[in-house]
Design a protein around this motif. Structure first.
Motif, PDB file in Angstrom:
ATOM      1  N   ILE A  97       5.460 -13.020   8.556  1.00  0.00           N
ATOM      2  CA  ILE A  97       4.568 -13.508   9.611  1.00  0.00           C
ATOM      3  C   ILE A  97       3.123 -13.493   9.128  1.00  0.00           C
ATOM      4  N   ASP A  98       2.784 -12.482   8.324  1.00  0.00           N
ATOM      5  CA  ASP A  98       1.427 -12.356   7.807  1.00  0.00           C
ATOM      6  C   ASP A  98       1.471 -11.595   6.491  1.00  0.00           C
ATOM      7  N   ILE A  99       0.366 -11.678   5.737  1.00  0.00           N
ATOM      8  CA  ILE A  99       0.239 -10.972   4.465  1.00  0.00           C
ATOM      9  C   ILE A  99      -1.138 -10.339   4.365  1.00  0.00           C
ATOM     10  N   ALA A 100      -1.227  -9.277   3.580  1.00  0.00           N
ATOM     11  CA  ALA A 100      -2.510  -8.621   3.326  1.00  0.00           C
ATOM     12  C   ALA A 100      -2.470  -8.072   1.907  1.00  0.00           C
ATOM     13  N   ALA A 101      -3.608  -8.094   1.245  1.00  0.00           N
ATOM     14  CA  ALA A 101      -3.691  -7.563  -0.116  1.00  0.00           C
ATOM     15  C   ALA A 101      -4.712  -6.445  -0.162  1.00  0.00           C
ATOM     16  N   GLY A 102      -4.345  -5.382  -0.858  1.00  0.00           N
ATOM     17  CA  GLY A 102      -5.261  -4.285  -1.115  1.00  0.00           C
ATOM     18  C   GLY A 102      -5.666  -4.296  -2.566  1.00  0.00           C
ATOM     19  N   HIS A 103      -6.311  -3.252  -2.974  1.00  0.00           N
ATOM     20  CA  HIS A 103      -6.823  -3.139  -4.334  1.00  0.00           C
ATOM     21  C   HIS A 103      -5.722  -3.412  -5.361  1.00  0.00           C
ATOM     22  N   LEU A 104      -4.629  -2.683  -5.307  1.00  0.00           N
ATOM     23  CA  LEU A 104      -3.543  -2.806  -6.281  1.00  0.00           C
ATOM     24  C   LEU A 104      -2.179  -2.970  -5.611  1.00  0.00           C
ATOM     25  N   PHE A 105      -2.164  -3.488  -4.393  1.00  0.00           N
ATOM     26  CA  PHE A 105      -0.907  -3.658  -3.679  1.00  0.00           C
ATOM     27  C   PHE A 105      -1.011  -4.824  -2.703  1.00  0.00           C
ATOM     28  N   THR A 106       0.155  -5.242  -2.203  1.00  0.00           N
ATOM     29  CA  THR A 106       0.240  -6.316  -1.223  1.00  0.00           C
ATOM     30  C   THR A 106       1.254  -5.912  -0.166  1.00  0.00           C
ATOM     31  N   CYS A 107       1.033  -6.326   1.074  1.00  0.00           N
ATOM     32  CA  CYS A 107       1.970  -6.037   2.160  1.00  0.00           C
ATOM     33  C   CYS A 107       2.277  -7.315   2.933  1.00  0.00           C
ATOM     34  N   ALA A 108       3.482  -7.341   3.506  1.00  0.00           N
ATOM     35  CA  ALA A 108       3.904  -8.456   4.340  1.00  0.00           C
ATOM     36  C   ALA A 108       4.440  -7.916   5.653  1.00  0.00           C
ATOM     37  N   LEU A 109       4.025  -8.529   6.747  1.00  0.00           N
ATOM     38  CA  LEU A 109       4.553  -8.224   8.072  1.00  0.00           C
ATOM     39  C   LEU A 109       5.757  -9.133   8.297  1.00  0.00           C
ATOM     40  N   LEU A 110       6.903  -8.521   8.573  1.00  0.00           N
ATOM     41  CA  LEU A 110       8.147  -9.265   8.724  1.00  0.00           C
ATOM     42  C   LEU A 110       8.477  -9.499  10.198  1.00  0.00           C
ATOM     43  N   PRO A 111       9.355 -10.458  10.505  1.00  0.00           N
ATOM     44  CA  PRO A 111       9.687 -10.786  11.896  1.00  0.00           C
ATOM     45  C   PRO A 111      10.253  -9.623  12.704  1.00  0.00           C
ATOM     46  N   ASN A 112      10.866  -8.644  12.049  1.00  0.00           N
ATOM     47  CA  ASN A 112      11.433  -7.501  12.780  1.00  0.00           C
ATOM     48  C   ASN A 112      10.399  -6.398  13.004  1.00  0.00           C
ATOM     49  N   ALA A 113       9.125  -6.736  12.868  1.00  0.00           N
ATOM     50  CA  ALA A 113       7.991  -5.823  13.098  1.00  0.00           C
ATOM     51  C   ALA A 113       7.901  -4.702  12.064  1.00  0.00           C
ATOM     52  N   THR A 114       8.534  -4.881  10.908  1.00  0.00           N
ATOM     53  CA  THR A 114       8.377  -3.921   9.821  1.00  0.00           C
ATOM     54  C   THR A 114       7.382  -4.467   8.811  1.00  0.00           C
ATOM     55  N   VAL A 115       6.837  -3.572   8.013  1.00  0.00           N
ATOM     56  CA  VAL A 115       5.910  -3.939   6.951  1.00  0.00           C
ATOM     57  C   VAL A 115       6.522  -3.502   5.634  1.00  0.00           C
ATOM     58  N   LYS A 116       6.528  -4.404   4.659  1.00  0.00           N
ATOM     59  CA  LYS A 116       7.004  -4.094   3.316  1.00  0.00           C
ATOM     60  C   LYS A 116       5.851  -4.321   2.340  1.00  0.00           C
ATOM     61  N   CYS A 117       5.663  -3.344   1.432  1.00  0.00           N
ATOM     62  CA  CYS A 117       4.558  -3.406   0.483  1.00  0.00           C
ATOM     63  C   CYS A 117       5.072  -3.243  -0.942  1.00  0.00           C
ATOM     64  N   TRP A 118       4.350  -3.803  -1.893  1.00  0.00           N
ATOM     65  CA  TRP A 118       4.683  -3.675  -3.304  1.00  0.00           C
ATOM     66  C   TRP A 118       3.395  -3.654  -4.107  1.00  0.00           C
ATOM     67  N   GLY A 119       3.469  -3.096  -5.306  1.00  0.00           N
ATOM     68  CA  GLY A 119       2.302  -3.046  -6.178  1.00  0.00           C
ATOM     69  C   GLY A 119       2.413  -1.950  -7.214  1.00  0.00           C
ATOM     70  N   GLU A 120       1.270  -1.459  -7.668  1.00  0.00           N
ATOM     71  CA  GLU A 120       1.219  -0.416  -8.697  1.00  0.00           C
ATOM     72  C   GLU A 120       1.945   0.833  -8.212  1.00  0.00           C
ATOM     73  N   LYS A 121       2.806   1.360  -9.052  1.00  0.00           N
ATOM     74  CA  LYS A 121       3.610   2.525  -8.661  1.00  0.00           C
ATOM     75  C   LYS A 121       2.752   3.723  -8.261  1.00  0.00           C
ATOM     76  N   SER A 122       1.620   3.940  -8.935  1.00  0.00           N
ATOM     77  CA  SER A 122       0.764   5.082  -8.585  1.00  0.00           C
ATOM     78  C   SER A 122       0.209   4.963  -7.173  1.00  0.00           C
ATOM     79  N   VAL A 123      -0.052   3.752  -6.716  1.00  0.00           N
ATOM     80  CA  VAL A 123      -0.553   3.517  -5.364  1.00  0.00           C
ATOM     81  C   VAL A 123       0.586   3.600  -4.359  1.00  0.00           C
TER      82      VAL A 123
END
Length: 135
Positions: A97-123
């Motif tokens: 539904i939406d996306i957001a990017a941080g310094h070393l990661f990215t997140c996506a808002l999914l239709p089931n109202a959950t958020v999934k993020c990926w990026g640098e393992k340390s973060v």
């Protein structure tokens, strides 16, 4: 320094990261890159370069430190970085539904109202496990 964005019509959207900047015009994304001292790297003019490769038209673009992410109107999510600018789809967040990017990661808002993020393992170690997208 301010640089006008000209040549392909007015941008529909833009995203500014720490070292990557992107603009969307008619769904096509063109990106350029600066270093920490605001020194331009090729392409100097984002509108004389080719659009990001392997990227269908997007309605939204966000940028992190050195990466950018686009979302199509039907929720497909693609990510890339400059100078390669080769977009790769993130099928695990298809339908976002939406996306957001941080310094070393990215997140996506999914239709089931959950958020999934990926990026640098340390973060990602600071995120709750339920939010981390395993690649």
């Amino acid at each position: 320094a301010l640089v006008p964005i000209t040549g392909q019509g007015d941008p529909d959207a833009f995203a500014l990261g720490a070292t990557i900047e992107c603009a969307v015009t008619h769904g096509a994304v063109r990106c350029w890159q600066t270093d920490e001292n605001d020194v331009w790297h090729a392409p100097l003019d984002p509108f004389t370069s080719e659009p990001v490769a392997n990227l269908p038209p997007v309605s939204r673009v966000v940028a992190g430190w050195d990466h950018a992410v686009g979302r199509t109107t039907d929720g497909h999510v693609y990510e890339w970085s400059v100078p390669s600018a080769q977009a790769k789809e993130k099928p695990a967040v298809r339908g976002a539904i939406d996306i957001a990017a941080g310094h070393l990661f990215t997140c996506a808002l999914l239709p089931n109202a959950t958020v999934k993020c990926w990026g640098e393992k340390s973060v990602m170690s600071f995120f709750p496990p339920s939010m981390v997208l395993e690649d």
